[in-house]
Design a protein around this motif. Structure first.
Motif, PDB file in Angstrom:
ATOM      1  N   PRO A  10       0.818  -1.315   0.094  1.00  0.00           N
ATOM      2  CA  PRO A  10      -0.043  -0.045  -0.049  1.00  0.00           C
ATOM      3  C   PRO A  10       0.704   1.330  -0.047  1.00  0.00           C
ATOM      4  O   PRO A  10       2.000   1.248   0.424  1.00  0.00           O
ATOM      5  CB  PRO A  10      -1.071  -0.154   1.227  1.00  0.00           C
ATOM      6  CG  PRO A  10      -0.047  -1.123   2.113  1.00  0.00           C
ATOM      7  CD  PRO A  10       0.552  -2.034   1.180  1.00  0.00           C
ATOM      8  N   CYS A  12       1.029   5.393   0.893  1.00  0.00           N
ATOM      9  CA  CYS A  12       0.179   6.347   1.854  1.00  0.00           C
ATOM     10  C   CYS A  12      -0.365   7.554   0.807  1.00  0.00           C
ATOM     11  O   CYS A  12       0.406   8.078   0.099  1.00  0.00           O
ATOM     12  CB  CYS A  12       1.222   6.886   2.860  1.00  0.00           C
ATOM     13  SG  CYS A  12       0.845   8.106   3.971  1.00  0.00           S
ATOM     14  N   VAL A  23      -1.378  -0.249   8.466  1.00  0.00           N
ATOM     15  CA  VAL A  23      -1.978   0.568   7.171  1.00  0.00           C
ATOM     16  C   VAL A  23      -3.469   1.012   7.891  1.00  0.00           C
ATOM     17  O   VAL A  23      -4.096   0.358   8.543  1.00  0.00           O
ATOM     18  CB  VAL A  23      -2.275  -0.175   6.246  1.00  0.00           C
ATOM     19  CG1 VAL A  23      -3.117   0.476   4.975  1.00  0.00           C
ATOM     20  CG2 VAL A  23      -0.719  -0.954   5.821  1.00  0.00           C
ATOM     21  N   ASN A  25      -7.296   2.046   6.508  1.00  0.00           N
ATOM     22  CA  ASN A  25      -7.911   2.340   5.377  1.00  0.00           C
ATOM     23  C   ASN A  25      -9.104   3.268   5.330  1.00  0.00           C
ATOM     24  O   ASN A  25      -9.719   2.970   6.406  1.00  0.00           O
ATOM     25  CB  ASN A  25      -8.396   1.168   5.010  1.00  0.00           C
ATOM     26  CG  ASN A  25      -7.514  -0.269   4.412  1.00  0.00           C
ATOM     27  OD1 ASN A  25      -7.083   0.282   3.282  1.00  0.00           O
ATOM     28  ND2 ASN A  25      -7.196  -1.034   5.373  1.00  0.00           N
ATOM     29  N   GLY A  28     -11.153   5.830   1.100  1.00  0.00           N
ATOM     30  CA  GLY A  28     -10.722   5.272  -0.160  1.00  0.00           C
ATOM     31  C   GLY A  28      -9.425   5.209  -0.537  1.00  0.00           C
ATOM     32  O   GLY A  28      -9.005   4.866  -1.746  1.00  0.00           O
ATOM     33  N   LYS A  29      -8.523   5.518   0.600  1.00  0.00           N
ATOM     34  CA  LYS A  29      -7.033   5.319   0.423  1.00  0.00           C
ATOM     35  C   LYS A  29      -6.460   4.813   1.724  1.00  0.00           C
ATOM     36  O   LYS A  29      -7.092   4.337   2.329  1.00  0.00           O
ATOM     37  CB  LYS A  29      -6.533   6.852   0.406  1.00  0.00           C
ATOM     38  CG  LYS A  29      -6.896   7.671  -0.943  1.00  0.00           C
ATOM     39  CD  LYS A  29      -6.246   8.968  -0.949  1.00  0.00           C
ATOM     40  CE  LYS A  29      -6.699   9.860  -1.882  1.00  0.00           C
ATOM     41  NZ  LYS A  29      -6.282  11.285  -1.877  1.00  0.00           N
ATOM     42  N   GLN A  30      -5.335   4.536   1.518  1.00  0.00           N
ATOM     43  CA  GLN A  30      -4.449   3.700   2.536  1.00  0.00           C
ATOM     44  C   GLN A  30      -3.409   4.946   3.163  1.00  0.00           C
ATOM     45  O   GLN A  30      -2.759   5.583   2.282  1.00  0.00           O
ATOM     46  CB  GLN A  30      -3.734   2.718   2.149  1.00  0.00           C
ATOM     47  CG  GLN A  30      -4.899   1.594   1.909  1.00  0.00           C
ATOM     48  CD  GLN A  30      -4.180   0.237   0.917  1.00  0.00           C
ATOM     49  OE1 GLN A  30      -3.638   0.562   0.133  1.00  0.00           O
ATOM     50  NE2 GLN A  30      -4.768  -0.674   1.521  1.00  0.00           N
ATOM     51  N   TRP A  31      -3.062   5.021   4.277  1.00  0.00           N
ATOM     52  CA  TRP A  31      -2.378   5.829   4.937  1.00  0.00           C
ATOM     53  C   TRP A  31      -1.558   5.228   6.100  1.00  0.00           C
ATOM     54  O   TRP A  31      -1.873   4.230   6.724  1.00  0.00           O
ATOM     55  CB  TRP A  31      -3.469   6.936   5.969  1.00  0.00           C
ATOM     56  CG  TRP A  31      -4.451   7.373   4.800  1.00  0.00           C
ATOM     57  CD1 TRP A  31      -5.650   6.801   4.772  1.00  0.00           C
ATOM     58  CD2 TRP A  31      -4.481   8.514   4.153  1.00  0.00           C
ATOM     59  NE1 TRP A  31      -6.605   7.611   4.152  1.00  0.00           N
ATOM     60  CE2 TRP A  31      -5.751   8.554   3.716  1.00  0.00           C
ATOM     61  CE3 TRP A  31      -3.769   9.648   4.058  1.00  0.00           C
ATOM     62  CZ2 TRP A  31      -6.496   9.567   3.148  1.00  0.00           C
ATOM     63  CZ3 TRP A  31      -4.312  10.885   3.126  1.00  0.00           C
ATOM     64  CH2 TRP A  31      -5.430  10.681   2.912  1.00  0.00           C
TER      65      TRP A  31
END
Ligand SMILES: [Zn+2]
Ligand SMILES: [Zn+2]
Ligand SMILES: [Zn+2]
Length: 75
Positions: A10, A12, A23, A25, A28-31
């Motif tokens: 993934p 960031c 991670v 979630n 709609g993104k991963q950080w």
């Protein structure tokens, strides 16, 4: 540089670097845990509850401050 997307690592949504630890979630993104922050005060949530509005995340305080025009307890 190898493509991290294709390797299933993934990326960031804040710093665009691969995430090798925990991670988050959201939106709609991963950080990175420490890069998923309130859009107002920029404090990381670090696993605390966050509130989403128009594609941005806010801490409870700022969500209520900005959008809390409806009674919090009885709507
Ligand atoms: Zn990051
Ligand atoms: Zn905040
Ligand atoms: Zn009320």
């Amino acid at each position: 540089l190898p493509c991290h997307d294709k390797m299933g690592i993934p990326i960031c949504g804040a710093c665009r670097r691969p995430i090798e630890t925990r991670v988050v979630n959201a939106l709609g993104k991963q950080w990175h845990v420490e890069h998923f922050v309130c859009a107002k005060c920029e404090k990381p949530f670090l696993g605390h509850r966050h509130y989403e509005r128009k594609g941005l995340a806010y801490c409870e305080t700022h969500y209520n401050q900005l959008f809390g025009d409806v009674c919090y307890c009885c709507n």
